[in-house]
Design an enzyme around this catalytic site. Structure first.
Site, PDB file in Angstrom:
ATOM      1  N   GLU A 118      -8.953  -2.602   0.398  1.00  0.00           N
ATOM      2  CA  GLU A 118      -9.476  -1.913   1.577  1.00  0.00           C
ATOM      3  C   GLU A 118      -9.526  -0.430   1.246  1.00  0.00           C
ATOM      4  OE1 GLU A 118      -7.325  -2.681   5.180  1.00  0.00           O
ATOM      5  OE2 GLU A 118      -7.180  -4.808   4.723  1.00  0.00           O
ATOM      6  N   LYS A 171      -8.586   3.283   1.656  1.00  0.00           N
ATOM      7  CA  LYS A 171      -7.404   3.951   2.194  1.00  0.00           C
ATOM      8  C   LYS A 171      -7.905   5.174   2.948  1.00  0.00           C
ATOM      9  CE  LYS A 171      -2.805   5.628   1.037  1.00  0.00           C
ATOM     10  NZ  LYS A 171      -2.810   6.757   1.944  1.00  0.00           N
ATOM     11  N   ARG A 225      -1.764   6.988  10.968  1.00  0.00           N
ATOM     12  CA  ARG A 225      -1.412   5.583  11.200  1.00  0.00           C
ATOM     13  C   ARG A 225      -1.118   5.367  12.682  1.00  0.00           C
ATOM     14  NH1 ARG A 225       1.193   1.838   7.646  1.00  0.00           N
ATOM     15  NH2 ARG A 225       0.848  -0.251   8.487  1.00  0.00           N
ATOM     16  N   ARG A 250       3.360   6.519  13.551  1.00  0.00           N
ATOM     17  CA  ARG A 250       4.126   5.890  12.479  1.00  0.00           C
ATOM     18  C   ARG A 250       5.631   5.995  12.710  1.00  0.00           C
ATOM     19  NH1 ARG A 250       6.040   6.884   7.511  1.00  0.00           N
ATOM     20  NH2 ARG A 250       5.322   5.635   5.761  1.00  0.00           N
ATOM     21  N   GLU A 259      -5.638   2.919  11.689  1.00  0.00           N
ATOM     22  CA  GLU A 259      -5.575   4.330  11.330  1.00  0.00           C
ATOM     23  C   GLU A 259      -6.540   5.082  12.251  1.00  0.00           C
ATOM     24  OE1 GLU A 259      -3.627   5.046   8.586  1.00  0.00           O
ATOM     25  OE2 GLU A 259      -4.351   6.964   7.850  1.00  0.00           O
ATOM     26  N   ARG A 308       8.697  -1.716   2.611  1.00  0.00           N
ATOM     27  CA  ARG A 308       7.795  -1.187   1.592  1.00  0.00           C
ATOM     28  C   ARG A 308       7.868  -2.163   0.434  1.00  0.00           C
ATOM     29  NH1 ARG A 308       5.894   3.721   1.141  1.00  0.00           N
ATOM     30  NH2 ARG A 308       7.490   4.721   2.382  1.00  0.00           N
ATOM     31  N   LYS A 355      -0.663   0.992  -2.796  1.00  0.00           N
ATOM     32  CA  LYS A 355      -1.659   2.033  -2.527  1.00  0.00           C
ATOM     33  C   LYS A 355      -2.062   2.721  -3.820  1.00  0.00           C
ATOM     34  CE  LYS A 355       2.053   5.158  -1.179  1.00  0.00           C
ATOM     35  NZ  LYS A 355       2.774   5.785  -0.088  1.00  0.00           N
TER      36      LYS A 355
HETATM   37  P1  AMP Z   1       1.027   7.000   2.377  1.00  0.00           P
HETATM   38  O1  AMP Z   1       0.966   7.641   3.727  1.00  0.00           O
HETATM   39  O2  AMP Z   1       0.417   7.797   1.306  1.00  0.00           O
HETATM   40  O3  AMP Z   1       2.426   6.489   2.084  1.00  0.00           O
HETATM   41  O4  AMP Z   1       0.116   5.691   2.431  1.00  0.00           O
HETATM   42  C1  AMP Z   1       0.284   4.687   3.358  1.00  0.00           C
HETATM   43  C2  AMP Z   1      -0.581   4.970   4.555  1.00  0.00           C
HETATM   44  O5  AMP Z   1      -1.947   4.761   4.274  1.00  0.00           O
HETATM   45  C3  AMP Z   1      -0.330   4.041   5.692  1.00  0.00           C
HETATM   46  O6  AMP Z   1       0.798   4.391   6.421  1.00  0.00           O
HETATM   47  C4  AMP Z   1      -1.586   4.198   6.520  1.00  0.00           C
HETATM   48  O7  AMP Z   1      -1.434   5.287   7.414  1.00  0.00           O
HETATM   49  C5  AMP Z   1      -2.630   4.616   5.513  1.00  0.00           C
HETATM   50  N1  AMP Z   1      -3.756   3.681   5.363  1.00  0.00           N
HETATM   51  C6  AMP Z   1      -5.006   4.092   5.236  1.00  0.00           C
HETATM   52  N2  AMP Z   1      -5.848   3.069   5.109  1.00  0.00           N
HETATM   53  C7  AMP Z   1      -5.101   1.941   5.180  1.00  0.00           C
HETATM   54  C8  AMP Z   1      -5.414   0.557   5.096  1.00  0.00           C
HETATM   55  N3  AMP Z   1      -6.657   0.107   4.918  1.00  0.00           N
HETATM   56  N4  AMP Z   1      -4.374  -0.311   5.192  1.00  0.00           N
HETATM   57  C9  AMP Z   1      -3.101   0.120   5.366  1.00  0.00           C
HETATM   58  N5  AMP Z   1      -2.754   1.422   5.444  1.00  0.00           N
HETATM   59  C10 AMP Z   1      -3.751   2.336   5.350  1.00  0.00           C
END
Ligand code: AMP
Length: 587
Positions: free
Chosen positions: A239, A241, A246, A261, A289, A413, A419
């Site tokens: 998907e 990102k 969030r 979040r 998101e 996690r 990611k």
């Molecule tokens: P990070 O904030 O860098 O730890 O990355 C995780 C965050 O990516 C999640 O908490 C979401 O806010 C965001 N995110 C963006 N797109 C997606 C997606 N398609 N699926 C899940 N999380 C996503």
């Protein structure tokens, strides 16, 4: 409360997991029914349950002033004690003991009284009123008890306890299957309520409840396409990102609420999503998101930042930075009456996605306030790299790679989601010290020293220092915050309460004895404040080590530009130790 503090001390005194669990289980069994939920919540380092919307709002400045007032000790002594222990609870206990603070044991506060005082502090308005209640608590409690109280209030127990261990101890104490305890914990989001259910043999009655936010499922970082395919393959879902905020959406009839979040209710900040959602024909919980989208174009995160924390955005702001809800998961659907909703957490992502698509959300393309995350599949490292480039071309941050068979694991996690981010790696760090800047930044606290979490030793270890890349307004706001949360001052340098998380971008990870972590970052810069992340969710030393290893030259990489690792020649360790005695005097 004194017994709770002693228990915490004993738990801290052993590194053996089985001993910790045994101590906790005996303690839980010995508690009165009313005390059990309170003790369990406190043991997760919280004054209130995680999904509880309340927070005491008590900062270090208020706490330290109360401790000064009760003991006569001055603030400098507290700061010095913190420098010795790097732990607010220990510092406070040390200062109170030194000042001969020994209240009559007959007035010692019970667990229930401490919980009631926390609730009263939360409702009290203004720091003066809050301080009075806290001061009364400190006046009645001996130093060992105050240590426990301060640890809970600062959210930093440092006794080597994770929620999983508390759950294991509840299972042991009341002889219930651990999976039942975990499942109830996931649904209630309240370890205190879970404890009561475990004791009453009622874990099976835990329900997924609307308007009680669930913890969000988290993703593990990955940089290497081959590793992703190895872990999740052969077929993975990819998907986009999205670089947004969030958000969990709960809906029953025309009652719609949004949660951030960190599980706070942010409904009033996003009327353009909430209002149209009211009329939709389903009840349930979506994960997604909030994304800035104007005239079909994804807006950069910096634009969206203007919406963060705004409770009542102006019409002008709503027009300038409109948002949509990009849905990527459905966690519960269809109410059976009341506030309960049928959970979909255990069904595979594949099925949840089918359910999500079938909901017929009104999409932005057709003027609606929703979008579905862009989804494709990949079965090789090459296909993943191609998907990554395409996501970037759509102006998104990178990829979320998901196992289509994975359940939704709140708060975990795991490796169900990985990611893959931008060309340059970033890590989320906790700010432990700040300094006034130079030149134009003279007079504001713009230089941050930051740390990652060393989970094995339950501490923060410094990894670098950077001039803030934040906006002037953010720096000004953070300066005020840091001033109010300074623990001790050393010339230009202030040791601050370790609660602010920043995302740090860098070019290269170096092995270096300059910082406690054993690593340094080349060209670190603060990409953004992560107000949505608590310090407990900052990146870990283990992640940094893994990134360092993955980014070694020669390793197969998803991203060729930017991040790479290097080993620097050994440095004069004594010299660096002199320069960097941990948090106190950063290099
Ligand atoms: P990070 O904030 O860098 O730890 O990355 C995780 C965050 O990516 C999640 O908490 C979401 O806010 C965001 N995110 C963006 N797109 C997606 C997606 N398609 N699926 C899940 N999380 C996503």
């Amino acid at each position: 409360m004194r017994r709770w503090s002693e228990l915490a001390e004993r738990v801290a005194g052993t590194t053996r997991t089985s001993e910790k669990t045994g101590l906790l289980a005996d303690y839980f069994r010995s508690l009165e029914p009313d005390d059990l939920p309170i003790a369990a919540v406190f043991l997760t380092g919280r004054a209130f349950a995680e999904t509880d919307q309340r927070a005491t709002g008590l900062g270090w400045a208020t706490m330290s002033a109360a401790i000064e007032a009760v003991s006569g000790a001055d603030r400098e002594a507290l700061g010095q004690a913190y420098d010795r222990y790097s732990d607010l609870g220990l510092a406070v206990a040390d200062v109170l003991t030194g000042a001969g603070h020994a209240p009559d044991p007959a007035v010692a506060p019970t667990l229930g009284e401490v919980a009631a005082a926390f609730a009263a502090i939360e409702v009290a308005s203004g720091s003066v009123a809050k301080a009075v209640i806290f001061r009364d608590l400190v006046a009645r409690a001996d130093p060992a008890t105050v240590k426990g109280i301060v640890k809970v209030l600062s959210g930093d127990l440092r006794i080597g306890l994770r929620e999983g261990l508390v759950e294991a101890a509840l299972a042991k104490a009341f002889e219930r299957p651990i999976d039942d305890v975990k499942r109830a914990g996931m649904l209630t989001g309240d370890i205190g309520r879970t404890a009561a259910l475990a004791r009453d043999d009622a874990l099976g009655t835990a329900e997924l409840t609307l308007f009680h936010p669930l913890k969000f499922m988290l993703a593990s970082p990955a940089e290497d396409a081959a590793e992703i395919v190895r872990r999740l393959g052969p077929l993975v879902w990819v998907e986009d990102k999205y670089d947004g905020i969030r958000c969990q959406l709960h809906k029953r009839g025309d009652d719609v609420r949004l949660y951030s979040r960190d599980l706070h209710d942010v409904t009033s900040g996003y009327p353009e999503v909430v209002e149209p959602a009211r009329g939709l024909a389903w009840d349930g919980i979506l994960d997604g998101e909030l994304l800035g989208l104007r005239d079909g174009e994804v807006l950069p995160f910096v634009a969206l930042q203007a919406r963060l924390g705004r409770k009542a955005p102006s019409a002008a702001l709503l027009a300038e930075v409109p948002v949509v809800f990009v849905a990527f998961d459905v966690l519960g659907l269809g109410s059976g009456g009341g506030a309960a909703v049928k959970p979909l957490l255990d069904v595979p992502l594949e099925e949840r996605r089918r359910a999500l698509v079938a909901m017929g959300l009104p999409l932005a393309d057709a003027g609606g306030a929703f979008a579905l995350s862009h989804l494709a599949s990949a079965d090789s490292a090459e296909a993943l790299e191609a998907a990554f480039s395409e996501a970037r071309a759509r102006r998104n941050e990178g990829l979320m790679v998901k196992d289509p068979q994975s359940p939704y694991s709140p708060g975990r996690r795991g490796y169900g989601w990985l990611k893959m981010k931008k060309a340059l790696a970033t890590i989320d760090c906790v700010v432990v010290g700040v300094e006034v800047g130079h030149g134009k930044r003279h007079g504001v606290l713009s230089d941050y020293t930051f740390a990652v979490r060393d989970e094995a030793n339950d501490r923060l270890v410094t990894i670098g220092k950077a001039y803030s890349g934040l906006t002037d307004a953010e720096i000004a706001e953070m300066t005020r915050w840091f001033e109010a949360h300074t623990i001790s001052t050393h010339g230009r340098y202030r040791v601050v309460e370790p609660t602010v998380v920043v995302e740090v971008a860098f070019d290269v990870i170096l092995r270096s004895a300059r910082h406690r972590s054993g690593f340094a970052l080349r060209f670190p810069r603060i990409a953004r404040l992560r107000t949505d992340k608590p310090a407990a969710e900052a990146d870990t030393l283990a992640t940094v080590t893994r990134l360092f290893e993955e980014l070694q030259p020669g390793a197969e990489r998803l991203v060729t530009a930017g991040a790479r690792a290097a080993v620097v020649p050994p440095v004069d360790e004594d010299a660096t130790k002199r320069r960097d005695s941990g948090r106190r005097r950063p290099a």
